[in-house]
Design a protein around this motif. Structure first.
Motif, PDB file in Angstrom:
ATOM      1  N   MET A  45       0.169  -0.984   0.241  1.00  0.00           N
ATOM      2  CA  MET A  45      -0.301   0.197  -0.293  1.00  0.00           C
ATOM      3  C   MET A  45       0.881   1.572  -0.428  1.00  0.00           C
ATOM      4  N   SER A  46       0.710   2.457  -1.296  1.00  0.00           N
ATOM      5  CA  SER A  46       1.574   3.286  -0.622  1.00  0.00           C
ATOM      6  C   SER A  46       0.893   4.574  -0.051  1.00  0.00           C
ATOM      7  N   ASP A  47       1.821   5.145  -0.093  1.00  0.00           N
ATOM      8  CA  ASP A  47       1.805   6.256   1.529  1.00  0.00           C
ATOM      9  C   ASP A  47      -0.010   6.844   1.102  1.00  0.00           C
ATOM     10  N   ASP A  48      -0.117   7.054   0.116  1.00  0.00           N
ATOM     11  CA  ASP A  48      -0.909   7.987  -0.772  1.00  0.00           C
ATOM     12  C   ASP A  48      -2.424   7.093  -0.376  1.00  0.00           C
ATOM     13  N   GLU A  49      -2.744   5.815  -0.724  1.00  0.00           N
ATOM     14  CA  GLU A  49      -2.918   4.866  -0.180  1.00  0.00           C
ATOM     15  C   GLU A  49      -4.111   4.434   1.062  1.00  0.00           C
ATOM     16  N   ARG A  50      -2.644   4.850   1.794  1.00  0.00           N
ATOM     17  CA  ARG A  50      -2.793   4.583   3.373  1.00  0.00           C
ATOM     18  C   ARG A  50      -2.940   5.793   3.917  1.00  0.00           C
ATOM     19  N   GLU A  51      -2.975   7.177   3.941  1.00  0.00           N
ATOM     20  CA  GLU A  51      -3.223   8.098   4.481  1.00  0.00           C
ATOM     21  C   GLU A  51      -4.974   8.604   3.333  1.00  0.00           C
ATOM     22  N   GLU A  52      -5.470   7.852   2.312  1.00  0.00           N
ATOM     23  CA  GLU A  52      -6.424   7.967   2.222  1.00  0.00           C
ATOM     24  C   GLU A  52      -7.572   7.218   2.771  1.00  0.00           C
ATOM     25  N   LYS A  53      -7.283   5.801   3.090  1.00  0.00           N
ATOM     26  CA  LYS A  53      -7.829   5.125   4.139  1.00  0.00           C
ATOM     27  C   LYS A  53      -8.283   5.320   5.428  1.00  0.00           C
ATOM     28  N   GLU A  54      -6.721   5.816   6.335  1.00  0.00           N
ATOM     29  CA  GLU A  54      -6.885   6.805   7.475  1.00  0.00           C
ATOM     30  C   GLU A  54      -8.504   7.911   7.591  1.00  0.00           C
ATOM     31  N   LEU A  55      -8.713   8.820   6.222  1.00  0.00           N
ATOM     32  CA  LEU A  55      -8.795   9.815   6.656  1.00  0.00           C
ATOM     33  C   LEU A  55     -10.463   9.311   5.957  1.00  0.00           C
ATOM     34  N   ASP A  56     -11.191   7.788   6.388  1.00  0.00           N
ATOM     35  CA  ASP A  56     -12.410   7.584   6.066  1.00  0.00           C
ATOM     36  C   ASP A  56     -13.269   7.372   7.274  1.00  0.00           C
ATOM     37  N   LEU A  57     -14.316   7.369   7.369  1.00  0.00           N
ATOM     38  CA  LEU A  57     -15.035   6.293   8.601  1.00  0.00           C
ATOM     39  C   LEU A  57     -14.033   5.228   9.586  1.00  0.00           C
ATOM     40  N   SER A  58     -13.705   4.539   8.751  1.00  0.00           N
ATOM     41  CA  SER A  58     -12.477   3.483   9.248  1.00  0.00           C
ATOM     42  C   SER A  58     -12.466   4.016  10.549  1.00  0.00           C
ATOM     43  N   SER A  59     -11.904   5.352  10.827  1.00  0.00           N
ATOM     44  CA  SER A  59     -10.204   6.427  11.266  1.00  0.00           C
ATOM     45  C   SER A  59     -11.687   6.435  12.598  1.00  0.00           C
ATOM     46  N   SER A  60     -11.642   6.501  14.135  1.00  0.00           N
ATOM     47  CA  SER A  60     -12.069   6.689  15.047  1.00  0.00           C
ATOM     48  C   SER A  60     -12.701   8.072  14.914  1.00  0.00           C
ATOM     49  N   GLU A  61     -11.066   8.468  15.042  1.00  0.00           N
ATOM     50  CA  GLU A  61     -10.438  10.032  15.143  1.00  0.00           C
ATOM     51  C   GLU A  61     -11.575  10.782  14.736  1.00  0.00           C
ATOM     52  N   VAL A  62     -12.010  10.462  12.656  1.00  0.00           N
ATOM     53  CA  VAL A  62     -13.003  10.816  11.803  1.00  0.00           C
ATOM     54  C   VAL A  62     -14.236  10.754  12.090  1.00  0.00           C
ATOM     55  N   VAL A  63     -14.616   9.795  12.534  1.00  0.00           N
ATOM     56  CA  VAL A  63     -15.940   9.700  13.348  1.00  0.00           C
ATOM     57  C   VAL A  63     -16.290  10.686  14.010  1.00  0.00           C
ATOM     58  N   THR A  64     -15.370  11.503  15.040  1.00  0.00           N
ATOM     59  CA  THR A  64     -16.103  12.281  16.262  1.00  0.00           C
ATOM     60  C   THR A  64     -15.629  13.513  15.635  1.00  0.00           C
ATOM     61  N   LYS A  65     -14.819  13.674  14.778  1.00  0.00           N
ATOM     62  CA  LYS A  65     -14.340  15.128  14.434  1.00  0.00           C
ATOM     63  C   LYS A  65     -15.797  15.672  13.568  1.00  0.00           C
ATOM     64  N   TYR A  66     -16.703  14.828  12.869  1.00  0.00           N
ATOM     65  CA  TYR A  66     -17.464  14.603  11.627  1.00  0.00           C
ATOM     66  C   TYR A  66     -19.055  15.220  12.649  1.00  0.00           C
ATOM     67  N   LYS A  67     -18.757  14.133  14.124  1.00  0.00           N
ATOM     68  CA  LYS A  67     -19.811  14.336  14.804  1.00  0.00           C
ATOM     69  C   LYS A  67     -20.004  15.864  15.441  1.00  0.00           C
TER      70      LYS A  67
END
Length: 393
Positions: free
Chosen positions: A1-23
């Motif tokens: 997995m490239s860095d870009d892909e890893r970055e993209e993956k971490e920034l969706d709702l699979s990251s609890s931190e992202v969900v917290t920011k949306y909420k």
């Protein structure tokens, strides 16, 4: 997995931190909407209410992540707009504007907040009166709200964007209303308020969008605008446009000094998300924005109108497509509605009866939740529910 892909993956709702920011953004915009609804009284100046909404969002987001080592951008993701009666959208006037609300006005409130680029938007329709909403006003609010309830149940993994467009038009027709053309519901991503995956409000030959399927861990701003008129809004006066967004892919060497000054300020203060010209010095902004728009450096959000005498209702919400189902994170209770129409169509009733949570085997609790969803979703139940919510006066 490239860095870009890893970055993209971490920034969706699979990251609890992202969900917290949306909420977190949703909680603030819901409170801001509550404040704005309370301010909607006869003789209140529209620009003052818009300012209060934006100021509340700035203040509340400013108190978050103060001690973060990394600088976290946060604030207004879409400026507060108050569009009245047959005005469809984007009315957020300059400080010099004297427009006031009147008793009986139907006000569409539209606003957005972000934390670290994770955006929560909301729109709500409020009539400046005490007591229940009746007649055509009630029909058009019920049309928008029932269409929003159906959309919430159809924007789910595996479903297609076209399914939603067809369904919301069917709902509006049941109330003898039209869904307004040209409104797009966009996928939201970090710092992207108008993602490429979209739901078109009305399919017609002039506006085509790519077919798309909703997927888990996506976020959408579902945007429903209904009208008692034709649903074909017009731009009456370009000078009323005050909301713009930097078109990041465009460059041009501006000729006028005023334009260069304004554009430099926009790049520094509002590099990505929409902003209001009210935040700029008015005289200079009037001069400088024209050249920026003419050369496509800014995307305008025009103020559009239906015909005088038409009523327009707007409901917009942010939904997270979580693994356990859809989570609608922005909303506001409606006033009591007494529409002249009821929903008898079996297909619409079936859509409204769908739950918003995904079934899990052996999950007794989930089933309870589903019953709640059903009760909440019935079209007539919706209008009844509004009265128990207590209309915001």
């Amino acid at each position: 997995m490239s860095d870009d892909e890893r970055e993209e993956k971490e920034l969706d709702l699979s990251s609890s931190e992202v969900v917290t920011k949306y909420k977190g953004a949703a909680e603030i915009v819901n409170k801001a909407l509550q404040l704005v609804v309370k301010e909607c009284k006869p003789k209140a100046k529209i620009v003052d209410i818009c300012e209060k909404g934006d100021a509340f969002i700035r203040e509340q987001t400013g108190n978050m992540y103060k001690n973060s080592k990394k600088k976290i951008e946060r604030g207004v993701a879409f400026p507060t707009c108050l569009s009245v009666n047959n005005t469809v959208c984007h009315f957020s006037p300059l400080a010099s504007d004297t427009s006031e609300l009147e008793e009986g006005d139907m006000v569409k409130i539209d606003m957005g907040c972000h934390i670290d680029g994770f955006i929560a938007v909301v729109a709500h329709t409020h009539v400046v009166q005490s007591g229940p909403i009746t007649g055509k006003q009630a029909d058009v609010v019920a049309a928008a709200n029932t269409a929003a309830e159906v959309a919430l149940r159809l924007v789910r993994p595996g479903k297609k964007n076209k399914d939603v467009s067809d369904a919301i038009q069917k709902v509006a027709a049941a109330y003898d209303c039209k869904i307004v053309e040209g409104v797009l519901s966009h996928q939201l991503k970090q710092f992207v308020i108008d993602g490429n995956k979209v739901i078109l409000s009305v399919s017609n030959p002039d506006t085509r969008v790519d077919d798309a399927e909703f997927e888990e861990n996506e976020v959408y701003a579902v945007d429903i605008v209904a009208s008692t008129g034709e649903g074909k809004p017009k731009l009456l006066d370009e000078k009323q446009t005050t909301i713009y967004k930097r078109a990041v892919d465009k460059n041009y060497h501006l000729k006028m000094k005023a334009s260069r000054f304004i554009f430099s300020e926009i790049n520094q203060r509002f590099p990505i998300l929409p902003f209001t010209a009210r935040a700029l010095e008015e005289k200079r902004a009037r001069l400088g924005l024209v050249e920026c728009v003419n050369h496509d450096l800014l995307q305008p959000y025009p103020v559009l109108y239906e015909k005088p005498g038409d009523y327009v209702a707007h409901i917009k919400f942010t939904v997270l497509l979580m693994p356990n189902g859809s989570d609608r994170i922005t909303s506001h209770p409606l006033q009591e509605l007494q529409p002249t129409k009821t929903i008898d169509d079996p297909e619409i009733k079936a859509w409204l009866a769908l739950g918003t949570k995904t079934k899990k085997k052996g999950g007794g609790k989930k089933k309870k939740g589903k019953k709640g969803d059903k009760a909440e979703g019935g079209a007539e139940g919706e209008a009844m529910d509004a009265s128990t919510n207590g209309g915001a006066s």
